[in-house]
Design a protein around this motif. Structure first.
Motif, PDB file in Angstrom:
ATOM      1  N   ASN A 156       0.659   4.724 -10.657  1.00  0.00           N
ATOM      2  CA  ASN A 156       0.664   5.570  -9.455  1.00  0.00           C
ATOM      3  C   ASN A 156      -0.689   6.225  -9.194  1.00  0.00           C
ATOM      4  OD1 ASN A 156       3.394   5.300  -8.485  1.00  0.00           O
ATOM      5  ND2 ASN A 156       3.994   6.292 -10.398  1.00  0.00           N
TER       6      ASN A 156
ATOM      7  N   PRO B 150       0.826  -1.208   0.000  1.00  0.00           N
ATOM      8  CA  PRO B 150       0.000   0.000   0.000  1.00  0.00           C
ATOM      9  C   PRO B 150       0.867   1.266   0.000  1.00  0.00           C
ATOM     10  CG  PRO B 150      -0.815  -1.578   1.606  1.00  0.00           C
ATOM     11  CD  PRO B 150       0.500  -2.103   1.101  1.00  0.00           C
ATOM     12  N   GLY B 151       0.502   2.204  -0.836  1.00  0.00           N
ATOM     13  CA  GLY B 151       1.227   3.466  -0.893  1.00  0.00           C
ATOM     14  C   GLY B 151       2.513   3.424  -1.706  1.00  0.00           C
TER      15      GLY B 151
END
Length: 151
Positions: free
Chosen positions: A101, A63-64
């Protein structure tokens, strides 16, 4: 979802099915049905193809995570700048990276810049996006088949 969006989705799904099976002419004809409706439709096709290509990468990541682009020179095998790539290749790879992204501002900016620029650049980038989506779809199908056989 509007009937127009549903029709676009059906054409996109048909295009992917044709492309995965190797019929690029029929795939192109399905995509043209969407493209001919205007630039907003074209942009949605680009996003859908890019998302198909990068979704498994993002799903497997943490995540991220932020995704970048590493470019190798085919002749030397050394890293090089994306600026050395032909414009259509550069556009497609930058678009894929922005989609990985989930950077909508960048995907829109790249698409608008391409529209304002040369039509040839968009014409070169589109098949690359389709190829990336097809490669991803084939890999996902193969992985699913492998999991199904081992179960």
């Amino acid at each position: 979802m509007t009937s127009e969006h549903q029709a676009d989705q059906q054409h996109l799904e048909a295009a992917m099915a044709y492309a995965v099976s190797g019929d690029r002419v029929a795939a192109g004809a399905e995509l043209a049905r969407i493209y001919n409706k205007g630039t907003n439709h074209m942009y949605r096709v680009w996003v859908a193809l890019a998302e198909t290509a990068v979704h498994p990468i993002r799903e497997a990541g943490r995540p991220g995570a932020v995704y970048g682009l590493s470019v190798l020179n085919a002749d030397s095998g050394r890293r090089t700048s994306i600026d050395e790539a032909p414009p259509g290749v550069r556009l497609a790879t930058q678009f894929l990276t922005a989609q990985a992204n989930q950077d909508t501002d960048t995907t829109r900016a790249l698409f608008r810049a391409a529209l304002a620029g040369q039509v040839e650049v968009m014409a070169d980038a589109m098949p690359m996006l389709l190829d990336a989506a097809v490669a991803s779809a084939r890999a996902q199908l193969a992985a699913r088949d492998t999991r199904g056989k081992s179960a």
